[in-house]
Every structure is written in C-alpha cells, then in structure tokens.
Write a protein that holds these residues in place. Structure first.
Motif, PDB file in Angstrom:
ATOM      1  N   UNK A 142       0.874  -1.181   0.000  1.00 41.16           N
ATOM      2  CA  UNK A 142       0.000   0.000   0.000  1.00 41.16           C
ATOM      3  C   UNK A 142       0.906   1.224   0.000  1.00 41.16           C
ATOM      4  N   UNK A 143       0.703   2.114  -0.968  1.00 42.85           N
ATOM      5  CA  UNK A 143       1.384   3.413  -0.892  1.00 42.85           C
ATOM      6  C   UNK A 143       0.351   4.505  -0.683  1.00 42.85           C
ATOM      7  N   UNK A 144       0.615   5.355   0.291  1.00 44.16           N
ATOM      8  CA  UNK A 144      -0.269   6.478   0.591  1.00 44.16           C
ATOM      9  C   UNK A 144       0.402   7.761   0.121  1.00 44.16           C
ATOM     10  N   UNK A 145      -0.321   8.527  -0.703  1.00 44.63           N
ATOM     11  CA  UNK A 145       0.186   9.802  -1.180  1.00 44.63           C
ATOM     12  C   UNK A 145      -0.551  10.966  -0.535  1.00 44.63           C
ATOM     13  N   UNK A 146       0.221  11.947  -0.062  1.00 47.30           N
ATOM     14  CA  UNK A 146      -0.374  13.161   0.519  1.00 47.30           C
ATOM     15  C   UNK A 146       0.247  14.415  -0.106  1.00 47.30           C
ATOM     16  N   UNK A 147       0.922  14.231  -1.251  1.00 51.29           N
ATOM     17  CA  UNK A 147       1.667  15.331  -1.869  1.00 51.29           C
ATOM     18  C   UNK A 147       2.618  15.934  -0.839  1.00 51.29           C
ATOM     19  N   UNK A 148       3.344  15.049  -0.166  1.00 51.94           N
ATOM     20  CA  UNK A 148       4.302  15.435   0.885  1.00 51.94           C
ATOM     21  C   UNK A 148       3.650  16.263   1.989  1.00 51.94           C
TER      22      UNK A 148
ATOM     23  N   UNK B 247      -2.617  -8.374   8.553  1.00 45.67           N
ATOM     24  CA  UNK B 247      -1.980  -9.080   7.435  1.00 45.67           C
ATOM     25  C   UNK B 247      -0.511  -8.672   7.411  1.00 45.67           C
ATOM     26  N   UNK B 248       0.310  -9.345   8.230  1.00 44.08           N
ATOM     27  CA  UNK B 248       1.696  -8.901   8.420  1.00 44.08           C
ATOM     28  C   UNK B 248       2.526  -8.766   7.142  1.00 44.08           C
ATOM     29  N   UNK B 249       2.092  -9.403   6.050  1.00 41.76           N
ATOM     30  CA  UNK B 249       2.844  -9.309   4.789  1.00 41.76           C
ATOM     31  C   UNK B 249       2.754  -7.914   4.161  1.00 41.76           C
ATOM     32  N   UNK B 250       1.725  -7.135   4.548  1.00 41.76           N
ATOM     33  CA  UNK B 250       1.513  -5.831   3.890  1.00 41.76           C
ATOM     34  C   UNK B 250       2.675  -4.882   4.170  1.00 41.76           C
ATOM     35  N   UNK B 251       3.135  -4.257   3.110  1.00 42.45           N
ATOM     36  CA  UNK B 251       4.225  -3.275   3.177  1.00 42.45           C
ATOM     37  C   UNK B 251       3.598  -1.895   2.944  1.00 42.45           C
ATOM     38  N   UNK B 252       3.693  -0.993   3.928  1.00 41.54           N
ATOM     39  CA  UNK B 252       3.067   0.330   3.832  1.00 41.54           C
ATOM     40  C   UNK B 252       4.135   1.389   3.554  1.00 41.54           C
ATOM     41  N   UNK B 253       3.911   2.173   2.500  1.00 38.01           N
ATOM     42  CA  UNK B 253       4.856   3.217   2.087  1.00 38.01           C
ATOM     43  C   UNK B 253       4.106   4.551   2.008  1.00 38.01           C
ATOM     44  N   UNK B 254       4.759   5.631   2.370  1.00 34.54           N
ATOM     45  CA  UNK B 254       4.166   6.972   2.274  1.00 34.54           C
ATOM     46  C   UNK B 254       4.995   7.868   1.353  1.00 34.54           C
ATOM     47  N   UNK B 255       4.299   8.535   0.412  1.00 40.86           N
ATOM     48  CA  UNK B 255       4.890   9.621  -0.385  1.00 40.86           C
ATOM     49  C   UNK B 255       6.241   9.252  -1.002  1.00 40.86           C
ATOM     50  N   UNK B 256       6.249   8.197  -1.793  1.00 39.58           N
ATOM     51  CA  UNK B 256       7.482   7.789  -2.455  1.00 39.58           C
ATOM     52  C   UNK B 256       7.353   7.873  -3.975  1.00 39.58           C
ATOM     53  N   UNK B 257       6.713   6.870  -4.607  1.00 41.50           N
ATOM     54  CA  UNK B 257       6.500   6.906  -6.059  1.00 41.50           C
ATOM     55  C   UNK B 257       5.195   7.601  -6.414  1.00 41.50           C
ATOM     56  N   UNK B 258       4.143   7.305  -5.654  1.00 44.57           N
ATOM     57  CA  UNK B 258       2.807   7.823  -5.963  1.00 44.57           C
ATOM     58  C   UNK B 258       2.397   8.832  -4.888  1.00 44.57           C
ATOM     59  N   UNK B 259       2.935  10.037  -5.004  1.00 49.56           N
ATOM     60  CA  UNK B 259       2.695  11.047  -3.957  1.00 49.56           C
ATOM     61  C   UNK B 259       1.341  11.729  -4.141  1.00 49.56           C
ATOM     62  N   UNK B 260       0.741  11.556  -5.321  1.00 49.64           N
ATOM     63  CA  UNK B 260      -0.557  12.178  -5.590  1.00 49.64           C
ATOM     64  C   UNK B 260      -0.427  13.357  -6.540  1.00 49.64           C
ATOM     65  N   UNK B 261      -1.388  13.480  -7.437  1.00 46.29           N
ATOM     66  CA  UNK B 261      -1.480  14.652  -8.292  1.00 46.29           C
ATOM     67  C   UNK B 261      -1.805  15.876  -7.434  1.00 46.29           C
ATOM     68  N   UNK B 262      -1.394  17.061  -7.889  1.00 46.73           N
ATOM     69  CA  UNK B 262      -1.638  18.263  -7.063  1.00 46.73           C
ATOM     70  C   UNK B 262      -3.125  18.486  -6.788  1.00 46.73           C
TER      71      UNK B 262
END
Length: 224
Positions: free
Chosen positions: A122-128, A152-167
């Motif tokens: 899961x990647x979460x984007x907040x536009x930094x 679900x311990x396998x889930x890898x959570x990422x914030x604001x890396x590749x998909x930071x969100x459109x403005x």
C-alpha cells in the motif's frame, strides 16, 4: 445488500448515513485503464461504515477526475466537486464561508502494479503533506501501519514515495487558484494505491483495515 447510487453523467455516489465525516472514492474505476476492484472496495466501505462513496462511471481516458481542470475533464471535475459539496452539506459541518467545522477524511482508492513494491503493498500519497494536516497524517500513518501489521503482516506500507498524488488532491484543502476555494484546513485527503494482489485477493482484509481507520477517525477527531 445492494448499494443504491445516485447517478450523474460522470460518476455515481451514495451519501452514506449522514453521520460519518468521511467519503471514499474510486475515480479510475471504469475501463479502459481501470484500477480494477477499487469500486468494490468503496462499496464495501460505504456498507460497513456508513460513510459516503463516489465511483467514476467514465474512463480516465475520456475524463480523468483525479487531475487539474482541463478541456476534456472540466464537466466531470465540476460534477465531482459538487458531489463532495452535497455530501459535506448533508453532514451539516460547513459554515457560511464553506469552511469545514470539523475534521473530514477523504480516502481516494487507486491501483498500482505488483511490480512496484511486491504483491502486498500500500502506498499512501499526501503530496508530501499538502493534502492533510500534520496531526492527521501522523495519526493515519501510525494507524495504517499498526492495523496492517495486525491484520496481514505481509503488507508493506509506504508513504509519499513513487505515488505522492497529483496536485489536485490538495485542492479540496487549499483551493486551485481557478475559482475552487476548497474547504480549508479541516479537509484531509489520502490517496491510497493498492497493489493488484491486495485488490483482487484480499479485499476483505483491506475493507477491515480501512473501515477501522474510518471509525477511529470519527472517534478521535470528530466525536470529541
């Protein structure tokens, strides 16, 4: 239970029970170029939490509702924005300046390929951090990481890396300098990119994680 939707020209929506300060959406739900199963996740969350939900009914190749205003999407964007306004008005949490009187949560579900971070990501984007408050972002990051580890311990959570969100994800908070004023500092948008495997095989777990987050947001930021 079949969810009843109000149909527009570009989207369909359900206003929820009118008590939960949140809406979830799937703006790329329609083929071609669909984020498969994001519409199902939105429907599941509306049923489980009573929040409002919006699902696009037109392909992003015709009008992308997750972008700035342009020649091809302006009618769709206006419909999307007026739908958000209708949802917020039905909650009676807006003042005469269109500012929110209480914190509001907006979860926008999208799909990414398994090849980006593996099949359980899961990647979460907040536009930094521009689309939400620091307090809500810190809370959200902590909640999502913990609930994912528990469910679900396998889930890898990422914030604001590749998909930071459109403005455009920050416009509901800050306005777009083209006449859309947004709703000020209480509007908190998170763009949720889900891997293909999570969307196709683990929707029940994803629904559980995010329904708990919506419930906890209501208890933590709204009900006090």
């Amino acid at each position: 239970m079949t969810l009843k939707f109000i149909h527009g020209n570009y989207l369909k929506y359900n206003k929820g029970t009118g008590f939960i300060s949140c809406h979830v959406d799937a703006l790329h739900a329609e083929p071609p170029a669909a984020d498969l199963f994001t519409d199902k996740i939105v429907e599941n969350l509306v049923k489980k939490t009573g929040c409002a939900g919006i699902v696009s009914t037109i392909s992003r190749t015709i009008a992308d509702l997750n972008r700035n205003l342009n020649e091809t999407n302006h009618e769709g964007i206006h419909e999307y924005r007026s739908t958000i306004k209708e949802i917020i008005k039905s909650l009676k949490i807006i003042d005469s300046n269109n500012f929110l009187l209480t914190p509001y949560l907006h979860l926008s579900f999208h799909g990414m390929k398994d090849t980006h971070y593996g099949p359980h990501a899961i990647e979460v984007g907040t536009l930094y951090g521009q689309s939400c408050s620091k307090e809500v972002k810190d809370w959200f990051q902590q909640e999502l990481t913990k609930k994912s580890e528990d469910s679900f311990p396998k889930i890898h959570v990422i914030f604001d890396n590749k998909f930071v969100g459109n403005e455009s994800i920050a416009f509901h908070r800050q306005g777009d300098n083209s006449g859309y004023l947004g709703y000020s500092h209480n509007f908190n948008t998170f763009q949720i990119e889900l891997s293909r495997t999570l969307r196709s095989k683990h929707r029940t777990t994803i629904t559980k994680i995010f329904s708990e987050i919506i419930d906890d947001f209501q208890q933590t930021f709204v009900a006090t």
